[in-house]
Enzyme design. Structure first.
Site, short mmCIF file in Angstrom:
data_model
loop_
_atom_site.label_atom_id
_atom_site.label_comp_id
_atom_site.label_asym_id
_atom_site.label_seq_id
_atom_site.Cartn_x
_atom_site.Cartn_y
_atom_site.Cartn_z
N ASN A 141 0.88 -1.17 0.00
CA ASN A 141 0.00 0.00 0.00
C ASN A 141 0.92 1.22 0.00
O ASN A 141 1.48 1.58 1.02
CB ASN A 141 -0.89 -0.02 1.26
CG ASN A 141 -1.71 1.25 1.41
OD1 ASN A 141 -1.79 2.06 0.49
ND2 ASN A 141 -2.32 1.42 2.57
N TRP A 142 1.08 1.78 -1.18
CA TRP A 142 2.06 2.87 -1.32
C TRP A 142 1.56 4.18 -0.70
O TRP A 142 2.31 5.12 -0.55
CB TRP A 142 2.38 3.10 -2.81
CG TRP A 142 3.16 1.98 -3.45
CD1 TRP A 142 3.43 0.74 -2.93
CD2 TRP A 142 3.80 2.01 -4.74
NE1 TRP A 142 4.18 0.00 -3.82
CE2 TRP A 142 4.42 0.76 -4.94
CE3 TRP A 142 3.88 2.97 -5.76
CZ2 TRP A 142 5.13 0.44 -6.09
CZ3 TRP A 142 4.59 2.66 -6.91
CH2 TRP A 142 5.21 1.41 -7.07
N LYS A 143 0.26 4.25 -0.43
CA LYS A 143 -0.34 5.47 0.15
C LYS A 143 -0.06 6.68 -0.76
O LYS A 143 -0.01 6.52 -1.97
CB LYS A 143 0.15 5.68 1.58
CG LYS A 143 -0.04 4.41 2.43
CD LYS A 143 0.10 4.63 3.90
CE LYS A 143 -0.12 3.30 4.61
NZ LYS A 143 -0.12 3.42 6.06
N GLU A 187 -6.91 4.98 7.43
CA GLU A 187 -6.62 6.40 7.17
C GLU A 187 -7.81 7.07 6.49
O GLU A 187 -8.09 8.25 6.72
CB GLU A 187 -5.34 6.53 6.33
CG GLU A 187 -4.11 6.30 7.19
CD GLU A 187 -2.93 5.68 6.46
OE1 GLU A 187 -2.88 5.73 5.23
OE2 GLU A 187 -2.05 5.13 7.16
N GLU A 198 -6.05 -4.75 10.27
CA GLU A 198 -5.01 -3.76 10.54
C GLU A 198 -5.34 -2.99 11.83
O GLU A 198 -6.14 -2.04 11.81
CB GLU A 198 -4.93 -2.75 9.39
CG GLU A 198 -4.53 -3.38 8.07
CD GLU A 198 -3.84 -2.37 7.15
OE1 GLU A 198 -2.74 -2.69 6.69
OE2 GLU A 198 -4.38 -1.27 6.93
N GLY A 230 2.01 2.29 10.75
CA GLY A 230 3.01 3.35 10.62
C GLY A 230 3.66 3.76 11.93
O GLY A 230 4.33 4.78 12.01
N SER A 249 2.83 -2.11 10.39
CA SER A 249 4.26 -2.21 10.68
C SER A 249 4.84 -3.60 10.40
O SER A 249 5.75 -4.05 11.08
CB SER A 249 4.56 -1.77 12.11
OG SER A 249 4.20 -0.41 12.30
N GLY A 264 2.60 -1.19 4.31
CA GLY A 264 2.72 0.24 4.00
C GLY A 264 4.18 0.61 3.81
O GLY A 264 4.76 0.41 2.73
N GLY A 265 4.80 1.15 4.83
CA GLY A 265 6.16 1.67 4.76
C GLY A 265 7.16 0.74 4.08
O GLY A 265 7.91 1.17 3.20
P1 PGA Z 1 2.48 0.25 7.66
O1 PGA Z 1 1.06 0.49 6.95
O2 PGA Z 1 3.01 -1.05 7.15
O3 PGA Z 1 3.31 1.43 7.26
O4 PGA Z 1 2.21 0.21 9.14
C1 PGA Z 1 0.17 -0.57 6.73
C2 PGA Z 1 -1.07 -0.03 6.08
O5 PGA Z 1 -1.50 1.07 6.42
O6 PGA Z 1 -1.67 -0.70 5.22
#
Ligand code: PGA
Length: 256
Positions: free
Chosen positions: A13-15, A100, A170, A176, A216, A237-238
């Site tokens: 998930n590149w956001k 989010e 999640e 994050g 995370s 994500g990250g």
């Molecule tokens: P994260 O994000 O791995 O940076 O915690 C996960 C997500 O929001 O899908």
């Protein structure tokens, strides 16, 4: 073992990250590293990167997803993108109900349900996000809350359509923040989601549904998380923004 009934899915998930040249560079770096993956590999990218990434993944095993879609087919919804627009481009997946979006963009269980149904009707595969806030966990209502989110999100979704749904558990406090749920916590809630699906659709359908963990997840902790009996991969994500880290997570899921 039931886990053998379903394929693990690792989705990035590149956001709101990466310009088009940066997106191309990242996906080109990911492709060779995940070419031998024994799990499904998906990159969910910003709308502006979809065309670039779709072109770049041609002939590879990397699938492409969007990060949201609107529930109406078309009309006066300035700034929105419909599920049909995504499907027409060749996009295969869409993330729905990310925390989010729930936190910052007024997404509710009801709009998550509407978006899920619209995406499925357009032929997209949905990565449906559920998860509790820290206060919910401290109040001991995680299981009830996640079951409720799952139930409302799937209202009106048929058993046939459920085959195109992945659920991503999640915990919001883990996203994050560098705070991962323990493997046991992740498994426990994924099992609650599976039990909820069993009540709604029967055990066979529940056993066939991919349930990911997200929050995370990284190259170091992925192996322990994806080895859990009810955790079928992850939404990343990250760590999905670094090709070697993302590839290490894909490798962990391949080993299962
Ligand atoms: P994260 O994000 O791995 O940076 O915690 C996960 C997500 O929001 O899908």
């Amino acid at each position: 073992m039931n886990k053998a009934l379903r394929k693990a899915v690792i989705a990035g998930n590149w956001k709101m990250n990466k310009t088009r040249p940066e997106a191309k560079e990242l996906v080109e770096a990911i492709k060779p590293l995940v070419a031998g993956a024994g799990c499904e590999v998906v990159a969910c990218v910003p709308f502006t990167n979809l065309e670039t990434v779709l072109e770049a993944v041609k002939g590879s095993n990397v699938k492409v997803g969007a990060e949201n879609c609107h529930f109406e087919k078309s009309g006066a919804f300035t700034g929105e993108i419909s599920a049909d627009m995504l499907a027409e481009m060749g996009v295969e997946y869409v993330i729905i109900g990310h925390s989010e979006r729930r936190q910052y963009f007024g997404e509710t269980d009801e709009t998550v349900n509407k978006r899920t149904r619209a995406a499925l009707a357009a032929g997209l595969k949905v990565i449906l996000c559920v998860g509790e806030m820290l206060a919910d966990r401290e109040n001991g209502i995680t299981d009830e809350l996640v079951a409720m989110q799952t139930k409302i999100a799937l209202k009106g979704v048929t058993a046939e359509e459920l085959k195109n749904v992945i659920i991503a558990y999640e915990p919001v406090w883990a996203i994050g923040t560098g705070k991962t749920a323990t493997a046991e916590q992740a498994n426990e809630v994924c099992a609650v989601i599976r039990a909820t699906l069993a009540k709604l659709y029967g055990k066979e359908a529940a056993d066939a549904t991919t349930i990911q963990y997200g929050g995370s997840m990284n190259a170091k902790n992925a192996a322990e998380l994806v080895a859990q009996p009810d955790v079928d991969g992850g939404l990343i994500g990250g760590a999905s923004l670094k090709a070697p880290d993302f590839a290490a997570i894909v490798e962990a899921a391949t080993k299962g």
